[in-house]
Motif scaffolding. Structure first.
Motif, PDB file in Angstrom:
ATOM      1  N   PRO C 189      67.559 -27.029 -16.998  1.00 31.96           N
ATOM      2  CA  PRO C 189      66.731 -28.216 -16.752  1.00 31.96           C
ATOM      3  C   PRO C 189      66.018 -28.228 -15.408  1.00 31.96           C
ATOM      4  CG  PRO C 189      68.901 -28.828 -17.557  1.00 31.96           C
ATOM      5  CD  PRO C 189      68.933 -27.368 -17.317  1.00 31.96           C
ATOM      6  N   ALA C 190      66.445 -27.414 -14.475  1.00 32.47           N
ATOM      7  CA  ALA C 190      65.886 -27.561 -13.133  1.00 32.47           C
ATOM      8  C   ALA C 190      65.094 -26.368 -12.656  1.00 32.47           C
ATOM      9  CB  ALA C 190      66.996 -27.848 -12.133  1.00 32.47           C
ATOM     10  N   LEU C 294      62.936 -35.525  -9.712  1.00 29.90           N
ATOM     11  CA  LEU C 294      63.704 -35.301 -10.932  1.00 29.90           C
ATOM     12  C   LEU C 294      64.933 -34.457 -10.630  1.00 29.90           C
ATOM     13  CD1 LEU C 294      63.177 -36.086 -13.836  1.00 29.90           C
ATOM     14  CD2 LEU C 294      62.138 -33.875 -14.183  1.00 29.90           C
ATOM     15  N   ASP C 295      64.739 -33.446  -9.789  1.00 25.16           N
ATOM     16  CA  ASP C 295      65.863 -32.573  -9.449  1.00 25.16           C
ATOM     17  C   ASP C 295      66.925 -33.317  -8.661  1.00 25.16           C
ATOM     18  OD1 ASP C 295      64.679 -30.531 -10.697  1.00 25.16           O
ATOM     19  OD2 ASP C 295      63.895 -29.557  -8.906  1.00 25.16           O
ATOM     20  N   ILE C 296      66.512 -34.296  -7.898  1.00 27.25           N
ATOM     21  CA  ILE C 296      67.476 -34.987  -7.051  1.00 27.25           C
ATOM     22  C   ILE C 296      68.078 -36.183  -7.774  1.00 27.25           C
ATOM     23  CG2 ILE C 296      67.688 -36.285  -4.913  1.00 27.25           C
ATOM     24  CD1 ILE C 296      66.312 -34.240  -3.598  1.00 27.25           C
ATOM     25  N   TYR C 297      67.272 -36.876  -8.549  1.00 23.04           N
ATOM     26  CA  TYR C 297      67.764 -38.077  -9.221  1.00 23.04           C
ATOM     27  C   TYR C 297      68.453 -37.752 -10.537  1.00 23.04           C
ATOM     28  CZ  TYR C 297      65.187 -41.155  -6.085  1.00 23.04           C
ATOM     29  OH  TYR C 297      64.733 -41.841  -4.998  1.00 23.04           O
ATOM     30  N   GLY C 298      67.979 -36.747 -11.192  1.00 20.52           N
ATOM     31  CA  GLY C 298      68.493 -36.447 -12.515  1.00 20.52           C
ATOM     32  C   GLY C 298      67.868 -37.368 -13.539  1.00 20.52           C
ATOM     33  N   ASP C 299      67.844 -36.926 -14.755  1.00 17.07           N
ATOM     34  CA  ASP C 299      67.253 -37.663 -15.874  1.00 17.07           C
ATOM     35  C   ASP C 299      65.779 -37.952 -15.609  1.00 17.07           C
ATOM     36  OD1 ASP C 299      69.878 -37.819 -16.852  1.00 17.07           O
ATOM     37  OD2 ASP C 299      70.200 -39.646 -15.711  1.00 17.07           O
ATOM     38  N   PHE C 300      65.111 -38.475 -16.604  1.00 21.76           N
ATOM     39  CA  PHE C 300      63.723 -38.847 -16.412  1.00 21.76           C
ATOM     40  C   PHE C 300      63.686 -40.227 -15.771  1.00 21.76           C
ATOM     41  CE2 PHE C 300      62.939 -35.375 -19.112  1.00 21.76           C
ATOM     42  CZ  PHE C 300      61.723 -34.918 -18.694  1.00 21.76           C
ATOM     43  N   THR C 301      63.813 -40.251 -14.479  1.00 20.34           N
ATOM     44  CA  THR C 301      63.895 -41.536 -13.802  1.00 20.34           C
ATOM     45  C   THR C 301      62.510 -42.074 -13.505  1.00 20.34           C
ATOM     46  OG1 THR C 301      64.260 -40.212 -11.890  1.00 20.34           O
ATOM     47  CG2 THR C 301      66.136 -41.417 -12.738  1.00 20.34           C
ATOM     48  N   ALA C 302      62.528 -43.273 -12.972  1.00 24.12           N
ATOM     49  CA  ALA C 302      61.293 -44.007 -12.744  1.00 24.12           C
ATOM     50  C   ALA C 302      60.265 -43.192 -11.958  1.00 24.12           C
ATOM     51  CB  ALA C 302      61.611 -45.305 -12.023  1.00 24.12           C
ATOM     52  N   PHE C 375      68.660 -40.986  -0.732  1.00 21.04           N
ATOM     53  CA  PHE C 375      67.727 -39.868  -0.829  1.00 21.04           C
ATOM     54  C   PHE C 375      67.716 -39.079   0.483  1.00 21.04           C
ATOM     55  CE2 PHE C 375      63.589 -37.870  -0.560  1.00 21.04           C
ATOM     56  CZ  PHE C 375      63.482 -37.288  -1.808  1.00 21.04           C
ATOM     57  N   ALA C 533      73.801 -27.946  -5.546  1.00 25.46           N
ATOM     58  CA  ALA C 533      72.873 -29.069  -5.728  1.00 25.46           C
ATOM     59  C   ALA C 533      71.689 -28.963  -4.764  1.00 25.46           C
ATOM     60  CB  ALA C 533      73.601 -30.381  -5.512  1.00 25.46           C
ATOM     61  N   ILE C 536      69.223 -26.303  -5.878  1.00 29.02           N
ATOM     62  CA  ILE C 536      68.300 -26.829  -6.900  1.00 29.02           C
ATOM     63  C   ILE C 536      67.221 -27.687  -6.231  1.00 29.02           C
ATOM     64  CG2 ILE C 536      68.141 -28.373  -8.877  1.00 29.02           C
ATOM     65  CD1 ILE C 536      69.508 -25.813  -9.600  1.00 29.02           C
TER      66      ILE C 536
END
Lengths: 153, 354, 551
Positions: C189-190, C294-302, C375, C533, C536
């Motif tokens: 995913p990353a 996306l790489d830091i938050y994970g999922d398809f975030t806002a 963050f 982490a 990534i």
């Protein structure tokens, strides 16, 4: 902590304003630009079989077959292989091939995407946009001769 | 108080309504079964049907999208459709997995959370069991999930799963202690571990401002403990910003990487159940349980559950994921210290008052 | 800085090539003249000593590009050098080797970036670099036979891979010791595409990392070598960095080909080019911002969706202008293909609307991302890239500027209309993931400034002087054996093209200097010793597009 709360406030603002930017695609036909380059439409009446489109095509998408009288027999265009650069439309002196706004086409196999001249002729306009009416192609710009004398061989 | 208040629990009610009690022990067993069936289904409907749908809708609202709206009214039927789709998929068993641990893992994850609801007072009499050690039971059962996660992670024969399993354990161990310590501060106030007692203690009036009576919910009485408990709980159930055990962008899906079909459904369900169980614990011991005006208790309780669920989704939309070492540092060095401080403070205050 | 002074002509400020040749002394066996620079021909066993002199005494601290090619009578490696302080100071080192024994000394001890370049040269052309620490294939699979850009390569020969090469490499493999080998990618995913990282983990920390590329190798260089200069090459650059940075890529080809064939571009077309290119830069940076988060938050975030939404608006503008959202094919040699669409005011309004709302959007990103403490704990002081390391590996673009290297070809080696406009080069000194994000966010604002000025100019432009293309011959046939290397500031950094002509209407050698390729090569330096982490996150902050890395 304040930063965290601020970011949460931003997302909540977006959640509450109820605005969305995604489109319900098949129900809603998206607007496309008049310059959009979709699938080709071919007119056998206009075509003079000069083969310029076949020559300019960067990846041999267009295959033309002619008899020895220079009458066109086949005009095959692989719409799955095409990179939609629009060079064929630009080079065509008689507007025989144009790229419509149509982007909805499918095929079960790759071979289904090789369109012959009949299929190309039957490609529908997208939203009734006729590219020739909405675009303003400037061919004089495109077919430059360069500096110096033109030699007519 | 010392507990022992003869609280009327849900099986007894069913006994009364149906007259099953006439059939002696067998009748009681049937009544208990019916009660468990009702609560189990209630939670299933919320977690398996409403949960994923709401999650999709809520996430979509935060991200300016439309989300499910095709199948059924408001897209509600997409969830049964998805369930059928998932269940009809091939269950892929990777080479070299450690069975039966690999098969038991998802079961344990899902069932441990479901079992926890047995001790939750939903209000309106819906309360399956009310032992004197209720709170401890809930914590103990919820923690069994960690075992399931390790089983999933270790038995999958996959390095990502292993990493995810290890992270899950490290994280759960780190946050279990502050979680329970903070919970205990509530127990000190109440003087009982029984869930019905904890709820009853919160129904008293704390203060009355201009005719509006503010109840003695522990979230209002001790907001510090509430925040600590929320943080520890989110870490425990692996929600953002503590979703390191799954961390899709780092270790793909952690312990659930190798699961497909039914097992995936079970793990997915287990996660939702754990969110709701966490929410139920929070609602019970901090938000007054089923207490609330006008509406019946159970409605209030469900509203509180969904409020906590909404909070998890809200935080998910805006919070980056901590790194695993940061998660552990946060747990051991900050939350644990905070929990102890809170415990001592509570003990001192309670000691001074009484 | 001081060492470069004596080599520049004090009056003109231009590079004094004679002085350089003098320093090199006996190393030179011949001089060559390329369109953009002078070059020294050296013996294949004196590469390192020559480059070291150039690096240490002449101040060429940037190995910009290494081109390898095969002639009928020899193999040749060309090292193009620049300085980070002034990229107009260029120099070439040509190393011919015999066809019977194509062996040449490696440049890796002097410039680390030569490592990947020479692996690519070995892979595609077949030159062997002696002393190279790790001379493996890089783009093609290990089991590939032959070198496809070599003259004798038989394209019709089937690539037969024997069974033993297909054997499971992990068969009977037992890991010993404290570390764990893990494959991140090619489907992960990353990895932002099909990148394969061979990672050795020590617990959660990265002990060793080896990027494995080539999953998206589409023979782009050879595609261009088989197209005509005039039309057929231009559609392809869109496909290198396909994340909406197409026009910037087209400009790289346009600049090189125009330099090679000595073509002029009308001023009006330059403004159109500048405006469309900066729109692409915004697109590209928005995507970088979204995927990094996306790489830091994970999922398809806002954040990802908000970034996509803003990118979408730019793409709509570009669609109005060029007809396509990603594969623009907008530039032509000597200009552009379309003027602003009629009615012009409608198009300008579209752009103005976007520009007016951009500051609010940027503020929102700052509220959402950069001021968020969680963050910051994730990104500040992680993925440190020291400036010296960045220079060694040839990093450019936002990655280099976030390490404090003030290098931007738009200002330092001006092209287009940038010189006439008022904008700034953004640098940050943090050297970390956070700075790289900040640089991109601020560059979006700078790009918006440039677009604003371009739109103002376009609005005022007199109607009868709207010349979008100069008069260019239908067939371009540059003189045989002219060589040039020109670069533009792409979205990811210095995107350069080398072309050698052979007198026909198609290039004899077309080499792409991809900024992503260089930025990715620095990943092991950044990530080793960090948590997985952060590795990534660093990969995300480098903002690579695999289409451009693998070409």
């Amino acid at each position: 902590m304040i930063g965290v709360l601020k970011s949460m406030a931003v997302t909540m603002k977006h959640a509450l304003d109820g605005r969305t930017f995604t489109v319900e695609y098949p129900d809603e036909a998206p607007e496309v630009s008049p310059r959009f380059r979709g699938i080709h439409k071919f007119s056998q009446e206009r075509c003079i079989w000069c083969r310029q489109c076949e020559n300019v095509c960067p990846n041999d998408t267009i295959q033309i077959v002619m008899d020895d009288q220079r009458n066109g027999e086949a005009y095959d265009l692989h719409v799955g292989q095409c990179i939609y650069c629009r060079l064929c439309e630009e080079v065509c002196p008689v507007d025989a091939i144009i790229l419509t706004q149509q982007f909805e086409f499918t095929g079960a196999t790759k071979n289904d995407l090789v369109y012959n001249k009949e299929q190309l002729k039957n490609v529908p306009w997208y939203n009734d946009i006729d590219p020739l009416e909405v675009r303003e192609p400037d061919r004089s710009v495109w077919i430059g001769e360069g500096e110096g004398e033109v030699d007519y061989q | 108080m010392g507990g022992g208040v003869a609280a009327v629990v849900f099986p007894d009610l069913i006994d009364e309504w149906t007259g099953l009690s006439e059939f002696g022990l067998g009748g009681e067993f049937v009544a208990a079964f019916i009660a468990a069936f009702v609560i189990g289904n209630l939670m299933m409907i919320m977690t398996a049907l409403a949960g994923p749908w709401a999650k999709r809708k809520i996430t979509a609202a935060f991200t300016d999208r439309i989300a499910v709206n095709r199948v059924g009214p408001y897209g509600l039927l997409i969830i049964p459709a998805d369930a059928v789709r998932l269940l009809s998929k091939e269950l892929i068993v990777p080479d070299g997995v450690d069975r039966p641990a690999w098969d038991l893992g998802p079961l344990i994850v899902a069932s441990s959370a479901l079992l926890g609801f047995a001790f939750i007072p939903f209000g309106s009499g819906v309360h399956l069991a009310d032992p004197e050690t209720g709170l401890i039971w809930v914590f103990a059962i919820a923690s069994i999930a960690s075992v399931g996660l390790v089983m999933c992670g270790y038995a999958s024969n996959n390095k990502y799963s292993l990493l995810g399993g290890l992270r899950a354990v490290a994280q759960n161990v780190a946050y279990e202690i502050p979680l329970i310590l903070t919970g205990i501060s509530v127990v000190i106030f109440v003087g009982s571990l029984q869930m019905s007692e904890i709820v009853a203690a919160q129904s008293q009036e704390l203060i009355s401002i201009a005719g509006v009576s503010i109840p003695m919910w522990f979230a209002i009485l001790n907001p510090f403990a509430f925040v600590l408990f929320l943080a520890a709980n989110f870490a425990e159930i692996g929600r953002n910003p503590f979703d390191t055990p799954e961390a899709p962008t780092e270790i793909i899906a952690g312990y659930q990487t190798e699961y497909s079909s039914v097992y995936f459904v079970l793990i997915y369900l287990g996660e939702f159940l754990h969110i709701f169980l966490g929410a139920a614990i929070i609602a019970t011991i901090f938000l007054g349980g089923p207490a609330g005006p006008v509406l019946p208790g159970i409605v209030w309780f469900l509203i509180k559950l969904w409020a906590v669920f909404l909070l998890t989704q809200w935080i998910r939309s805006a919070m980056p994921r901590f790194r695993i070492d940061q998660v552990l540092v946060f747990g051991w060095k900050l939350l644990l210290v905070g929990a102890f401080l809170n415990l001592i403070l509570t003990a001192v205050i309670v000691g001074v008052i009484t | 800085m001081s060492v470069t002074e004596p080599l520049t002509d004090t009056e003109t400020g231009e590079l004094d090539y004679d002085a350089i040749f003098e320093i090199l002394g006996d190393h030179i066996i011949d001089r060559e003249s390329h369109v953009h620079t002078e070059a020294a021909v050296v013996r294949p066993d004196e590469v390192q000593s020559t480059l070291r002199i150039l690096r240490e005494d002449a101040g060429f601290d940037h190995l910009s590009c290494v081109v390898s090619q095969e002639y009928r009578d020899r193999f040749e490696s060309v090292y193009y050098l620049k300085t980070y302080d002034d990229p107009t100071q260029e120099f070439g080192v040509v190393v011919p080797t015999s066809r019977d024994e194509p062996k040449s000394q490696t440049a890796t001890g002097v410039y680390e970036t030569a490592g990947w370049h020479e692996r690519e040269a070995y892979d595609l052309v077949g030159i062997e670099y002696e002393g190279h620490p790790d001379l493996r294939r890089i783009l093609l699979p290990e089991s590939w036979m032959g070198h496809p850009l070599g003259l004798d390569y038989d394209q019709d020969r089937p690539q037969i891979v024997e069974y033993r090469e297909h054997e499971n490499p992990l068969e009977g493999h037992v890991e010993e010791g404290e570390t764990m080998f893990i494959n991140i990618g090619p489907h992960h995913p990353a990895t932002h595409g099909v990148l394969h990282l061979r990672v050795v983990l020590d617990g959660e920390q990265v002990a060793d990392l080896d990027p494995d590329l080539g999953y998206l190798h589409r023979c782009e260089e050879q595609c261009c070598q088989s197209g005509t200069y005039r039309h057929q090459i231009m559609p392809y650059p869109d496909r290198w960095d396909y994340a909406s940075a197409g026009i910037l890529n087209e400009w790289a080809y346009a600049r090189t080909a125009e330099n090679l064939a000595d073509l002029d571009v009308p001023e009006y077309a330059q403004i159109l080019r500048t405006m469309s290119a900066e729109l692409c830069r915004i697109c590209s940076h928005m995507l970088a911002l979204g995927t990094f988060c996306l790489d830091i938050y994970g999922d398809f975030t806002a954040i990802f969706m908000y970034a996509m939404r803003d990118r979408e608006r730019v793409q709509n503008i570009l669609e109005e202008l060029t007809g396509q959202r990603m594969m623009f094919n907008y530039f032509r040699l000597g200009g552009v293909v379309w003027d602003i669409p009629e009615p012009r005011q409608e198009f300008f309004d579209l752009v103005w609307d976007f520009l007016d709302e951009l500051p609010a959007a940027i503020d929102e990103y700052h509220d959402l991302i950069t001021t968020n403490e969680v963050f910051q704990t994730r990104t500040v002081n992680t993925g440190i890239l020291e400036p010296d390391v960045a220079k060694q590996y040839g990093c450019t673009g936002p990655v280099a500027r976030a390490s404090g290297i003030d290098y931007d070809l738009r200002r330092d080696d001006p092209y287009g209309y940038y010189e006439e406009l008022d904008w700034e080069v953004i640098t940050e000194d943090g050297c970390d993931n956070y700075s790289r994000l900040l640089v991109r966010m601020q560059e979006v604002e700078e790009s918006a400034k440039i677009i604003e000025q371009c739109i103002e100019l376009l609005e005022e432009w007199p109607e009868d002087e709207r010349e979008i293309q100069s008069n260019v011959p239908r067939t371009l046939k540059p003189d045989p054996d002219t060589e040039t290397y020109r670069a533009v500031e792409g979205a990811k950094g210095e995107l350069g093209i080398y072309i050698r002509s052979d007198g026909t209407d198609k290039p004899a050698r077309f080499k792409i200097r991809s900024p992503c390729y260089h930025n990715l090569s620095v990943l092991p330096e950044i990530a080793e010793g960090e948590y997985v982490a952060d590795m990534i996150a660093s990969l995300g902050s480098l903002d690579i597009i695999l289409g451009e890395v693998d070409r």
